[in-house]
Design a protein around this motif. Structure first.
Motif, PDB file in Angstrom:
ATOM      1  N   TYR A  37       0.833  -1.203   0.000  1.00  0.00           N
ATOM      2  CA  TYR A  37       0.000   0.000   0.000  1.00  0.00           C
ATOM      3  C   TYR A  37       0.869   1.255   0.000  1.00  0.00           C
ATOM      4  O   TYR A  37       0.563   2.243  -0.673  1.00  0.00           O
ATOM      5  CB  TYR A  37      -0.914   0.010   1.216  1.00  0.00           C
ATOM      6  CG  TYR A  37      -2.056  -0.963   1.144  1.00  0.00           C
ATOM      7  CD1 TYR A  37      -3.216  -0.665   0.426  1.00  0.00           C
ATOM      8  CD2 TYR A  37      -1.994  -2.178   1.809  1.00  0.00           C
ATOM      9  CE1 TYR A  37      -4.266  -1.565   0.372  1.00  0.00           C
ATOM     10  CE2 TYR A  37      -3.047  -3.082   1.766  1.00  0.00           C
ATOM     11  CZ  TYR A  37      -4.171  -2.768   1.041  1.00  0.00           C
ATOM     12  OH  TYR A  37      -5.208  -3.660   0.984  1.00  0.00           O
ATOM     13  N   ALA A  38       1.947   1.229   0.770  1.00  0.00           N
ATOM     14  CA  ALA A  38       2.818   2.407   0.876  1.00  0.00           C
ATOM     15  C   ALA A  38       3.429   2.761  -0.475  1.00  0.00           C
ATOM     16  O   ALA A  38       3.615   3.945  -0.787  1.00  0.00           O
ATOM     17  CB  ALA A  38       3.917   2.162   1.907  1.00  0.00           C
ATOM     18  N   GLN A  39       3.714   1.761  -1.286  1.00  0.00           N
ATOM     19  CA  GLN A  39       4.281   2.028  -2.604  1.00  0.00           C
ATOM     20  C   GLN A  39       3.324   2.834  -3.485  1.00  0.00           C
ATOM     21  O   GLN A  39       3.755   3.574  -4.363  1.00  0.00           O
ATOM     22  CB  GLN A  39       4.636   0.718  -3.304  1.00  0.00           C
ATOM     23  CG  GLN A  39       5.937   0.097  -2.818  1.00  0.00           C
ATOM     24  CD  GLN A  39       6.288  -1.144  -3.607  1.00  0.00           C
ATOM     25  OE1 GLN A  39       5.663  -2.194  -3.456  1.00  0.00           O
ATOM     26  NE2 GLN A  39       7.272  -1.023  -4.473  1.00  0.00           N
ATOM     27  N   LYS A  40       2.028   2.670  -3.240  1.00  0.00           N
ATOM     28  CA  LYS A  40       1.024   3.383  -4.038  1.00  0.00           C
ATOM     29  C   LYS A  40       0.867   4.828  -3.578  1.00  0.00           C
ATOM     30  O   LYS A  40       0.272   5.641  -4.285  1.00  0.00           O
ATOM     31  CB  LYS A  40      -0.319   2.662  -3.953  1.00  0.00           C
ATOM     32  CG  LYS A  40      -0.274   1.234  -4.486  1.00  0.00           C
ATOM     33  CD  LYS A  40      -1.594   0.518  -4.210  1.00  0.00           C
ATOM     34  CE  LYS A  40      -1.517  -0.943  -4.639  1.00  0.00           C
ATOM     35  NZ  LYS A  40      -2.773  -1.669  -4.312  1.00  0.00           N
ATOM     36  N   ASP A  41       1.352   5.126  -2.353  1.00  0.00           N
ATOM     37  CA  ASP A  41       1.318   6.483  -1.803  1.00  0.00           C
ATOM     38  C   ASP A  41      -0.114   6.914  -1.454  1.00  0.00           C
ATOM     39  O   ASP A  41      -1.058   6.157  -1.601  1.00  0.00           O
ATOM     40  CB  ASP A  41       1.963   7.466  -2.765  1.00  0.00           C
ATOM     41  CG  ASP A  41       2.519   8.704  -2.069  1.00  0.00           C
ATOM     42  OD1 ASP A  41       2.848   8.608  -0.869  1.00  0.00           O
ATOM     43  OD2 ASP A  41       2.613   9.746  -2.711  1.00  0.00           O
TER      44      ASP A  41
END
Length: 278
Positions: A81-85
């Motif tokens: 999820y963090a990669q998607k920002d």
């Protein structure tokens, strides 16, 4: 574009604040969703994962390398999820699993115990004394979880960029404060910060791939180049295992190169990412 983690105790209005912040910023808001996803990957019933987060990790000790497997899977899920920002995460342990990402805006929400007791009593239809006992036990178990797994105290304000107490300040006040603060440049996801997240995510994916054969491996990644460290010398591991480790790591998406190093004591810290807190 930013990533916000919101840590809170039961009935401290943290969930409500997180959802309103996400709505205001038009960010994704996750919490229990992550546990559901990890539960499917880890093949452990969701209730056990929830209990493992709320309590000490003893439930995981029933499984082979349970704690290591659990940590690898749930951290990897959150990093996806963090990669998607554009993310607000208000589940437990966000400040741990995203600890090495410098631009994450980490918030702690607290509230008066008596306000929490009244809400617990009302929702659960129990006495004030019963509610107070449950809340105090829940707080202590969450604290023990952090201390046992990472050696840090969830009540330590140094873990957070901001601590907001709900009392004189309302939920809407907290939402406004968070939405304003996250606009600061230090919390924005720059291209450099995105590369950092991607590297940390790749390392986490490798850890998931290795957890059943090399659960104590410490994985680092820089620009797609993965380094795998072991607590003891490589000579103590069978060549077949090392070959398997390298094959698995090489086949992870985003991995450009793999180095395997054996050292008596790695300077990387998988157990406690907060080891440099003064």
């Amino acid at each position: 574009m930013s990533i916000i983690t919101i840590s809170r105790g039961s009935y401290s209005r943290g969930k409500e604040i997180a959802e309103k912040v996400a709505e205001t910023l038009q960010y994704i808001c996750i919490s229990r969703d992550l546990l559901l996803e990890s539960s499917k990957e880890f093949d452990i019933p969701e209730v056990k994962l929830v209990r493992a987060l709320h309590d000490s990790p003893s439930v995981l000790e029933r499984f082979l390398h349970g704690k290591e497997r659990y940590l690898a899977h749930i951290r990897s899920s959150l990093l996806r999820y963090a990669q998607k920002d554009n993310l607000v995460y208000h589940g437990l342990a966000g400040q741990y699993f995203l600890a090495n990402i410098p631009h994450i805006f980490k918030v702690r929400i607290t509230a008066n115990m008596e306000d929490r007791v009244r809400e617990e009593s009302r929702r659960e239809n129990i006495s004030a004394d019963e509610a107070r006992y449950i809340l105090q036990k829940d707080d202590e178990e969450r604290r023990k979880w952090g201390l046992k797994v990472y050696g840090v105290d969830t009540w330590d304000s140094r873990l957070y960029d901001m601590v907001i107490h709900i009392g004189a300040l309302t939920v809407d006040d907290a939402v406004a404060i968070i939405c304003n603060a996250v606009q600061k440049d230090v919390f924005k996801t720059t291209p450099e910060a995105q590369r950092k997240i991607d590297d940390i995510a790749i390392a986490a994916y490798v850890e998931v791939g290795l957890v059943d054969i090399a659960p104590y491996a410490v994985v680092a990644c820089e620009d797609g180049r993965v380094t795998i460290h072991f607590p003891n010398a490589v000579s103590s591991l069978k060549k077949k295992i090392l070959d398997n480790v390298k094959t698995i790591a090489t086949n992870i998406e985003g991995v450009k190169h793999v180095d395997i190093l054996g050292v008596e004591k790695s300077h990387y810290s998988k157990v406690n990412p907060f080891h440099n807190i003064d």
